[in-house]
Enzyme design. Structure first.
Site, PDB file in Angstrom:
ATOM      1  NE  ARG A  10       4.034   6.562   1.661  1.00 37.13           N
ATOM      2  CZ  ARG A  10       4.356   5.326   1.999  1.00 37.13           C
ATOM      3  NH1 ARG A  10       4.847   4.487   1.092  1.00 37.13           N
ATOM      4  NH2 ARG A  10       4.191   4.907   3.215  1.00 37.13           N
ATOM      5  NE  ARG A  48      10.531   5.485   8.451  1.00 37.02           N
ATOM      6  CZ  ARG A  48       9.533   5.429   7.568  1.00 37.02           C
ATOM      7  NH1 ARG A  48       9.564   4.506   6.608  1.00 37.02           N
ATOM      8  NH2 ARG A  48       8.535   6.279   7.629  1.00 37.02           N
ATOM      9  CD  GLU A 100       9.698  -7.805   4.885  1.00 34.79           C
ATOM     10  OE1 GLU A 100       8.946  -8.791   5.045  1.00 34.79           O
ATOM     11  OE2 GLU A 100       9.996  -7.005   5.786  1.00 34.79           O
ATOM     12  CB  ALA A 153       1.549   0.078   6.131  1.00 32.04           C
ATOM     13  CG  HIS A 188      11.190  -2.650   4.121  1.00 34.15           C
ATOM     14  ND1 HIS A 188       9.828  -2.529   4.052  1.00 34.15           N
ATOM     15  CD2 HIS A 188      11.432  -3.849   4.701  1.00 34.15           C
ATOM     16  CE1 HIS A 188       9.262  -3.592   4.591  1.00 34.15           C
ATOM     17  NE2 HIS A 188      10.215  -4.416   4.990  1.00 34.15           N
ATOM     18  CG  ASN A 247       8.273  -2.323   0.122  1.00 34.21           C
ATOM     19  OD1 ASN A 247       7.811  -2.479   1.253  1.00 34.21           O
ATOM     20  ND2 ASN A 247       8.850  -1.190  -0.267  1.00 34.21           N
ATOM     21  N   PRO A 297       0.786  -1.219   0.000  1.00 33.79           N
ATOM     22  CG  PRO A 297      -0.141  -1.138   2.120  1.00 33.79           C
ATOM     23  CD  PRO A 297       0.523  -2.072   1.164  1.00 33.79           C
ATOM     24  CG  ASN A 298      -0.263   4.329   1.290  1.00 39.10           C
ATOM     25  OD1 ASN A 298      -1.232   4.853   0.743  1.00 39.10           O
ATOM     26  ND2 ASN A 298      -0.335   3.785   2.497  1.00 39.10           N
ATOM     27  CE1 TYR A 346       9.280   4.868   2.852  1.00 39.14           C
ATOM     28  CE2 TYR A 346       7.665   6.643   2.891  1.00 39.14           C
ATOM     29  CZ  TYR A 346       8.177   5.475   3.420  1.00 39.14           C
ATOM     30  OH  TYR A 346       7.586   4.913   4.522  1.00 39.14           O
TER      31      TYR A 346
END
Ligand code: DQA
Length: 144
Positions: A18, A107, A98, A77, A100, A74, A10-11, A23
């Site tokens: 964003r 974070r 995976e 969230a 990111h 990825n 998502p996103n 990012y």
């Protein structure tokens, strides 16, 4: 079978606009171009899915085993919340990595736990688009 499934959660469709301080300015289509070039130069084909819906991602993983040799994901969230995506990754017998863009361990506390990574071969985090490229290369190496 030389096909790899790439899943963006998502996103990630909003990359480029964003939270660019986190990012960067790279867009999802620029990331996909980099991945497609890397894959095709080594004789692999990609199918790329971006979804904001957990169930779509679970479905795509569940249907992947007969069509793909590996999964690059990825979960965005959903990394931090989704037992369903973790279970789907555990259920299929093909390797997953995976990735990111940001370093989730640098974070907020809630981002520092990945529910999904334990169901993958490994995780690459914090290297921007290089996280994706390194993850894809690892899967190519694993599957050939
Ligand atoms: C992300 C990190 C997640 O915590 C966040 O929810 C994202 C992007 C990353 O690529 O850095 O959407 O997966």
């Amino acid at each position: 079978m030389r096909k790899i499934l790439v899943i963006h959660g998502p996103n990630l469709n909003l990359l480029g606009q964003r939270e660019t301080e986190i990012y960067g300015k790279i867009t999802l289509s620029e990331i996909n171009d980099r991945l497609n070039k890397l894959a095709s130069s080594q004789g692999f084909q990609l199918e790329i899915l971006q979804s904001n819906h957990e169930g779509n991602i679970v479905d795509a993983i569940g249907q992947s085993a007969n069509h793909f040799s590996a999964i690059l994901i990825n979960p965005a969230a959903y990394t931090h919340t989704s037992i369903a995506i973790r279970d789907a990754l555990s259920a299929v017998k093909i390797p997953a990595v995976e990735v990111h863009l940001s370093n989730i361990y640098k974070r907020e506390d809630f981002r520092q736990k990945s529910l999904t990574a334990p169901a993958t071969h490994g995780q690459i985090t914090g290297l921007g688009v290089d996280s994706y490229c390194l993850g894809l290369q690892a899967l190519i190496n694993l599957t050939q």
